[in-house]
Design an enzyme around this catalytic site. Sequence first.
Site: not given
Length: 475
Positions: A79, A155, A179
Amino acid sequence: MTEPHELSAAEQLRALRSGEISSLELTRHYLTRIGELDGALGAFVTVTPELAIGEAARADRLLARGDRSPLLGLPLGIKDLNATAGIRTTSGSAALDDHVPAQDAWTVGLLRRAGAVVVGKTNVPEFGVTCFTENNVTGRPAVTPYDPSRYSSGSSGGAATAVAAGMLPVAHGSDGAGSGRTPAATCHLVAVKPSRGLVSLAPVTSFFSPGIETPIARTVPDAALLLDVMAQPWPGDLHGWHPGQSFADTIRRSPSGGLRIAMWTETGMDGIDPHPEAVRAAERAANLLRELGHDVQEIPIPARYTEPVRRAIVLWFEVRTAAMVPALVPPGRQDLLMPYTRYLLAAGRTRSGTDVELGQAALAQYASTFLDALAGFDVALTPTTNGPAVPIGHYLSDGVEQVPDRMLAWSCHTPWANFTGAPAVALPSHQDSGGLPVGVQLVGRPRHDGPLLALAAQLERAGLWADAHPPCWHQ
């Protein structure tokens, strides 16, 4: 003929160790899929083909010598909120589009030392502050492969998109208020939010840390495989602890005896009703759990999003942004920030220490109410999201001031698990009449991650969800 991406991550690792496939072959397969699919799906911020090919070649040499490091040779995406040594890390911000860290974040280092082949950085919203993935670095949102006109949430939106589309076998994500779990729900995937402290956020340290890094996968065993590598706390972690067990081993055993499970589908928000598909998902899971011998009781939602709680959640994002942005972004580049980030930054600069203390107290009381109400239960069951994925543009349609309430109305079921520090796992449930995935969430007792994952694996084996894939899976 079975394509490599159709195998589970565990099956791919077995094939690597037996010599049925090489890491080079596997890595090139995924890089090809990324090249063919990602332009329409927005899963990656940065792709690192040369680095990945080099790491794959090294993995093949180690495999040939008998090295059995847990992830050796398996392609992985990291990520883009998390630092990767020698690989661009933008945090989703055009203001940091040339930032290349010198060191890996703690968990990233664990994954790389376990032998994972990093093929790139997955897409994120700017600084991870929204539950939809859109930024000015890529210029395109991360979308669910089941309907590219809809967000894959955030996210960890890019991570979920990549796994669902067969561009990665598993992915590294994180979960600050849902998220990791909400992207899994939009993409028919599994995501595990560990108990506070099981996975370290180092080099970040905080007395109050609702966020944590997470595995995102297609199956519970694949998620457990990744979690076993990630669950090695940094020695200086204030909340760090070790489970003393392998999650991959734990999930092979069904839970002993019937568990007491609390269930609700209420949103906790005045004027926001439960979405029919969210209710359907929770009821499907509840019925199957009862068939498996567990005691499921429907209860009222333990705590609601009162105005003080809602303000405290928004305040947390405002203050976090106001602390983070000046530390990362030079003043001369702050004009490159996205409108919502600038909105949070401006609001955060006006907050006082008293505001922060009162907000923390409100969130602590909110979390304590859940823990108290659930003291007599082993697990809580809710929908993961209040309905399927939403269309691109949904959250900003009424301006930046309305973004927090629009996000909370859809992602209302997940934040409480972050504030309590309890473990949670998002599981697929079904697809609606339009083919959009819908998911459910299980939340366990703090530091009881093993039993929670064992229950999730039991539901998977019992057929809670069908093995479904988006159209691009077969390309």
